[in-house]
Design an enzyme around this catalytic site. Structure first.
Site, mmCIF file in Angstrom:
data_model
loop_
_atom_site.group_PDB
_atom_site.id
_atom_site.type_symbol
_atom_site.label_atom_id
_atom_site.label_comp_id
_atom_site.label_asym_id
_atom_site.label_seq_id
_atom_site.Cartn_x
_atom_site.Cartn_y
_atom_site.Cartn_z
ATOM 1 N N ASP A 7 -1.551 -5.011 16.041
ATOM 2 C CA ASP A 7 -1.821 -6.380 16.562
ATOM 3 C C ASP A 7 -0.899 -6.725 17.841
ATOM 4 O OD1 ASP A 7 0.618 -7.274 15.790
ATOM 5 O OD2 ASP A 7 0.009 -8.555 14.426
ATOM 6 N N CYS A 64 2.554 -3.963 12.844
ATOM 7 C CA CYS A 64 2.306 -5.259 13.365
ATOM 8 C C CYS A 64 3.669 -5.651 13.637
ATOM 9 C CB CYS A 64 1.549 -6.107 12.250
ATOM 10 S SG CYS A 64 2.429 -6.059 10.739
ATOM 11 N N THR A 66 6.029 -6.988 11.262
ATOM 12 C CA THR A 66 6.682 -6.360 10.219
ATOM 13 C C THR A 66 6.250 -5.416 9.524
ATOM 14 O OG1 THR A 66 5.816 -7.881 8.647
ATOM 15 C CG2 THR A 66 7.668 -8.523 9.784
ATOM 16 N N HIS A 97 4.553 11.094 -3.765
ATOM 17 C CA HIS A 97 4.399 10.494 -4.952
ATOM 18 C C HIS A 97 3.211 9.548 -5.029
ATOM 19 C CE1 HIS A 97 8.877 11.277 -6.436
ATOM 20 N NE2 HIS A 97 8.279 12.527 -6.150
ATOM 21 N N HIS A 132 2.285 12.903 -10.926
ATOM 22 C CA HIS A 132 2.115 11.577 -9.922
ATOM 23 C C HIS A 132 0.718 11.379 -9.788
ATOM 24 C CE1 HIS A 132 6.308 11.793 -9.042
ATOM 25 N NE2 HIS A 132 6.244 13.126 -8.520
#
Ligand code: RB5
Length: 144
Positions: A7, A64, A66, A97, A132
């Site tokens: 963004d 973005c 964060t 994993h 996993h």
């Protein structure tokens, strides 16, 4: 093909990561917004996520402010395992994993050096499968 989206809070870091990926030899499809544009992160997350589940791209990177909004939005798309990371160990482990098919991070959280380490760690690590795989299967079963 790696899909990338961003963004308006992450244009500079997106441009850095696109150049990095190209240097690493990857083809890149850029779904993000450019300098001077404004866009909403859920729209970009959806476009990148759909490019992956639709088979157009193998993996994606979403950036973005964060990385959090991008990861929340991308994980709403069936088939996506998006991981927001700000340390190299987590970036390696989300590939090894969790078989994460999207890596998210934030321009307001990590600098270019850390972003490069995240991208190299994630793309350079194979899913380990084995014990996993069953756990990833359980994650995906939650979508049903
Ligand atoms: C945009 O200001 C900001 O909210 C967005 O980039 C992101 O950080 C959301 O999670």
């Amino acid at each position: 093909m790696i899909a990338i989206g961003n963004d308006h809070a992450a244009v500079e870091l997106k441009e850095f990561v696109v150049a990095l990926l190209q240097d690493m030899g990857y083809e890149v499809k850029d779904f993000g917004c450019g300098a001077g544009e404004k866009c909403d992160y859920p729209d970009k997350a959806k476009e990148v996520a759909e490019a992956i589940v639709g088979g157009e791209c193998e993996k994606g990177i979403l950036i973005c402010g964060t990385g959090v909004g991008m990861s929340i939005a991308a994980n709403k798309v069936k088939g996506i395992r998006a991981a927001v990371c700000s340390d190299e160990f987590s970036a390696r482990m989300c590939a090894a994993h969790n078989n994460a098919n999207i890596l998210c991070f934030g321009q307001r959280v990590v600098g270019m050096g850390t972003a490069e380490n995240l991208v190299r760690a994630w793309l350079g690590t194979e899913f380990e499968g084995g014990r996993h795989q069953g756990r990833v299967d359980k994650i995906m079963a939650i979508e049903e």
